[in-house]
Design a protein around this motif. Structure first.
Motif, PDB file in Angstrom:
ATOM      1  N   TYR A  64       0.848  -1.197   0.000  1.00  0.00           N
ATOM      2  CA  TYR A  64       0.000   0.000   0.000  1.00  0.00           C
ATOM      3  C   TYR A  64       0.887   1.253   0.000  1.00  0.00           C
ATOM      4  O   TYR A  64       0.671   2.180  -0.786  1.00  0.00           O
ATOM      5  N   TYR A  65       1.879   1.274   0.896  1.00  0.00           N
ATOM      6  CA  TYR A  65       2.877   2.347   0.905  1.00  0.00           C
ATOM      7  C   TYR A  65       4.225   1.853   0.382  1.00  0.00           C
ATOM      8  O   TYR A  65       4.859   2.512  -0.449  1.00  0.00           O
ATOM      9  N   LEU A  66       4.654   0.707   0.915  1.00  0.00           N
ATOM     10  CA  LEU A  66       5.989   0.203   0.588  1.00  0.00           C
ATOM     11  C   LEU A  66       6.146  -0.010  -0.913  1.00  0.00           C
ATOM     12  O   LEU A  66       5.284  -0.601  -1.564  1.00  0.00           O
ATOM     13  N   GLY A  67       7.260   0.473  -1.429  1.00  0.00           N
ATOM     14  CA  GLY A  67       7.535   0.322  -2.850  1.00  0.00           C
ATOM     15  C   GLY A  67       6.994   1.441  -3.714  1.00  0.00           C
ATOM     16  O   GLY A  67       7.316   1.508  -4.911  1.00  0.00           O
ATOM     17  N   THR A  68       6.169   2.327  -3.143  1.00  0.00           N
ATOM     18  CA  THR A  68       5.682   3.466  -3.923  1.00  0.00           C
ATOM     19  C   THR A  68       6.873   4.293  -4.391  1.00  0.00           C
ATOM     20  O   THR A  68       7.712   4.687  -3.576  1.00  0.00           O
ATOM     21  N   PRO A  69       6.993   4.567  -5.690  1.00  0.00           N
ATOM     22  CA  PRO A  69       8.158   5.304  -6.192  1.00  0.00           C
ATOM     23  C   PRO A  69       8.320   6.666  -5.519  1.00  0.00           C
ATOM     24  O   PRO A  69       7.329   7.360  -5.253  1.00  0.00           O
ATOM     25  N   TYR A  70       9.568   7.006  -5.234  1.00  0.00           N
ATOM     26  CA  TYR A  70       9.863   8.324  -4.678  1.00  0.00           C
ATOM     27  C   TYR A  70       9.903   9.353  -5.801  1.00  0.00           C
ATOM     28  O   TYR A  70      10.435   9.097  -6.884  1.00  0.00           O
ATOM     29  N   LYS A  71       9.335  10.521  -5.529  1.00  0.00           N
ATOM     30  CA  LYS A  71       9.434  11.629  -6.475  1.00  0.00           C
ATOM     31  C   LYS A  71       9.450  12.921  -5.685  1.00  0.00           C
ATOM     32  O   LYS A  71       8.602  13.136  -4.813  1.00  0.00           O
ATOM     33  N   SER A  72      10.422  13.772  -5.954  1.00  0.00           N
ATOM     34  CA  SER A  72      10.525  15.025  -5.218  1.00  0.00           C
ATOM     35  C   SER A  72       9.385  15.957  -5.598  1.00  0.00           C
ATOM     36  O   SER A  72       8.814  15.860  -6.689  1.00  0.00           O
ATOM     37  N   GLY A  73       9.052  16.857  -4.696  1.00  0.00           N
ATOM     38  CA  GLY A  73       7.917  17.745  -4.908  1.00  0.00           C
ATOM     39  C   GLY A  73       6.695  17.242  -4.161  1.00  0.00           C
ATOM     40  O   GLY A  73       6.743  16.240  -3.445  1.00  0.00           O
ATOM     41  N   ASP A  74       5.582  17.927  -4.333  1.00  0.00           N
ATOM     42  CA  ASP A  74       4.372  17.623  -3.566  1.00  0.00           C
ATOM     43  C   ASP A  74       3.625  16.437  -4.163  1.00  0.00           C
ATOM     44  O   ASP A  74       2.634  16.587  -4.874  1.00  0.00           O
ATOM     45  N   HIS A  75       4.118  15.240  -3.829  1.00  0.00           N
ATOM     46  CA  HIS A  75       3.502  13.997  -4.305  1.00  0.00           C
ATOM     47  C   HIS A  75       3.014  13.193  -3.108  1.00  0.00           C
ATOM     48  O   HIS A  75       3.787  12.873  -2.211  1.00  0.00           O
ATOM     49  N   ARG A  76       1.715  12.828  -3.122  1.00  0.00           N
ATOM     50  CA  ARG A  76       1.098  12.161  -1.967  1.00  0.00           C
ATOM     51  C   ARG A  76       0.235  10.974  -2.387  1.00  0.00           C
ATOM     52  O   ARG A  76      -0.739  10.648  -1.727  1.00  0.00           O
ATOM     53  N   ASN A  77       0.580  10.348  -3.486  1.00  0.00           N
ATOM     54  CA  ASN A  77      -0.205   9.224  -4.009  1.00  0.00           C
ATOM     55  C   ASN A  77       0.501   7.890  -3.753  1.00  0.00           C
ATOM     56  O   ASN A  77       1.375   7.495  -4.522  1.00  0.00           O
ATOM     57  N   PRO A  78       0.148   7.168  -2.686  1.00  0.00           N
ATOM     58  CA  PRO A  78       0.746   5.844  -2.494  1.00  0.00           C
ATOM     59  C   PRO A  78       0.174   4.835  -3.479  1.00  0.00           C
ATOM     60  O   PRO A  78      -0.859   5.089  -4.119  1.00  0.00           O
ATOM     61  N   ASN A  79       0.824   3.692  -3.580  1.00  0.00           N
ATOM     62  CA  ASN A  79       0.327   2.626  -4.459  1.00  0.00           C
ATOM     63  C   ASN A  79      -1.140   2.316  -4.187  1.00  0.00           C
ATOM     64  O   ASN A  79      -1.921   2.074  -5.110  1.00  0.00           O
ATOM     65  N   GLY A  80      -1.503   2.305  -2.906  1.00  0.00           N
ATOM     66  CA  GLY A  80      -2.848   1.892  -2.525  1.00  0.00           C
ATOM     67  C   GLY A  80      -3.908   2.963  -2.645  1.00  0.00           C
ATOM     68  O   GLY A  80      -5.093   2.694  -2.405  1.00  0.00           O
ATOM     69  N   ASP A  81      -3.518   4.178  -3.002  1.00  0.00           N
ATOM     70  CA  ASP A  81      -4.494   5.270  -3.102  1.00  0.00           C
ATOM     71  C   ASP A  81      -4.014   6.278  -4.142  1.00  0.00           C
ATOM     72  O   ASP A  81      -3.660   7.407  -3.822  1.00  0.00           O
ATOM     73  N   CYS A  82      -4.006   5.845  -5.390  1.00  0.00           N
ATOM     74  CA  CYS A  82      -3.512   6.738  -6.447  1.00  0.00           C
ATOM     75  C   CYS A  82      -4.552   6.975  -7.543  1.00  0.00           C
ATOM     76  O   CYS A  82      -4.217   7.441  -8.634  1.00  0.00           O
ATOM     77  N   GLU A  83      -5.821   6.646  -7.236  1.00  0.00           N
ATOM     78  CA  GLU A  83      -6.856   6.891  -8.244  1.00  0.00           C
ATOM     79  C   GLU A  83      -7.056   8.388  -8.458  1.00  0.00           C
ATOM     80  O   GLU A  83      -7.356   8.839  -9.558  1.00  0.00           O
ATOM     81  N   GLY A  84      -6.903   9.155  -7.386  1.00  0.00           N
ATOM     82  CA  GLY A  84      -7.051  10.600  -7.480  1.00  0.00           C
ATOM     83  C   GLY A  84      -5.702  11.283  -7.569  1.00  0.00           C
ATOM     84  O   GLY A  84      -4.714  10.692  -8.007  1.00  0.00           O
ATOM     85  N   ALA A  85      -5.682  12.551  -7.160  1.00  0.00           N
ATOM     86  CA  ALA A  85      -4.438  13.321  -7.143  1.00  0.00           C
ATOM     87  C   ALA A  85      -4.370  14.044  -5.807  1.00  0.00           C
ATOM     88  O   ALA A  85      -4.903  15.140  -5.652  1.00  0.00           O
ATOM     89  N   ASN A  86      -3.725  13.412  -4.823  1.00  0.00           N
ATOM     90  CA  ASN A  86      -3.686  13.965  -3.471  1.00  0.00           C
ATOM     91  C   ASN A  86      -2.764  15.173  -3.356  1.00  0.00           C
ATOM     92  O   ASN A  86      -3.039  16.110  -2.613  1.00  0.00           O
ATOM     93  N   GLY A  87      -1.650  15.149  -4.073  1.00  0.00           N
ATOM     94  CA  GLY A  87      -0.698  16.249  -4.035  1.00  0.00           C
ATOM     95  C   GLY A  87      -0.880  17.189  -5.209  1.00  0.00           C
ATOM     96  O   GLY A  87      -1.485  16.826  -6.229  1.00  0.00           O
TER      97      GLY A  87
END
Length: 294
Positions: A64-87
């Motif tokens: 759900y969180y583990l393994g979610t790719p890192y990206k600098s900047g305001d990114h808040r979409n984990p693997n388990g909750d990326c249908e929307g755009a949190n950041g």
């Protein structure tokens, strides 16, 4: 003439005092307190600490969180909750998080589940103002070693690692969730720094505490307010009793099959007979404890 001289002396004395006062204020403006005792973060945002910990425990072994790719900047979409755009920089259906994005998502989710006020939780900026303005309990350390040996850390605490001053903006400031037993070197975070099992980190991981800066100069531990269970001496598997299972675990620890940093166990004290080493004598000691002969 005497009056003019007196006035001049008085003026110079006054300026000297003012100068000293200004220097004092300037010096202290950059200083940080050793510890602030105030509110827990959970109290401020209306989050149930048990909901927070249960949420984390439910995802410490999945992706759900583990393994979610890192990206600098305001990114808040984990693997388990990326249908929307949190950041603000997220795209629908694309999973990515930076360090603050991970912490924000965990806190926001647990706070919403608790019926609290998740709108208060900072994302990429505003953290220092947030914990200052809300008088959140925290402690400052200059090194990781000092922090780990302090006895202040509790599982679930937040750790900010600053390249310099906490007030200085830097791409090398970093935050994560402490996931150890109080002295073990374990952090749950989203990062692009360091290695795990020889592989470069570029995702959400549970690893050792790795600052983003080559050398963090300031560690700030924020108290979330997680209730801590009292640990029983020699209860290595944390099941509430001292039994043969704990003897087996200590034997595995001596054989290097279990790490002291493994948060599944309570390996904080393994030299149970206090002779300076952890060996078969400690195993025998615990066997005697179980038999009631120690």
């Amino acid at each position: 003439m005497k009056n003019r001289t007196k006035k001049l002396v008085s003026y110079l004395l006054c300026m000297a005092m003012l100068s000293g006062m200004m220097c004092f204020a300037s010096t202290n403006a950059g200083a940080v307190p050793a510890e602030v005792q105030g509110n827990t973060l959970a109290e401020v945002i209306g989050m149930d600490p048990e909901v927070y910990m249960d949420w984390l425990y439910s995802h410490e072994d999945d992706n759900y969180y583990l393994g979610t790719p890192y990206k600098s900047g305001d990114h808040r979409n984990p693997n388990g909750d990326c249908e929307g755009a949190n950041g603000s920089l997220d795209y629908y259906g694309v999973a990515s998080m930076n360090c603050t994005g991970f912490v924000w998502h965990v806190l926001s989710t647990a706070t919403d589940m608790s019926g609290g006020n998740s709108s208060m939780i900072p994302a990429m900026s505003g953290w220092v103002s947030f914990y200052n303005n809300n008088n959140i309990s925290r402690k400052y350390f200059s090194t990781k070693e000092e922090m780990l040996s302090s006895g202040y850390l509790e599982k679930g605490d937040l750790i900010w690692m600053f390249e310099g001053s906490e007030y200085a903006l830097s791409n090398y400031n970093h935050i994560g969730i402490y996931w150890g037993d109080g002295s073990s070197d374990v952090l749950w975070h989203s990062s692009s720094q360091g290695y795990v099992d020889g592989n470069r980190i570029n995702s959400n991981v549970i690893s050792t505490i790795i600052p983003a800066a080559p050398k963090a100069e300031l560690y700030v531990v924020l108290k979330v307010g997680v209730p801590q269970e009292e640990k029983i001496d020699y209860d290595f598997n944390l099941d509430g009793v001292v039994s043969v299972s704990d003897v087996t675990i200590l034997q595995e620890y001596i054989a290097n099959l279990i790490s002291k940093d493994d948060s599944s166990y309570n390996m904080s004290v393994t030299d149970v007979n206090n002779d300076g080493v952890t060996d078969i004598a400690d195993v025998t000691y615990i066997q005697n404890v179980i038999a009631g002969t120690a």
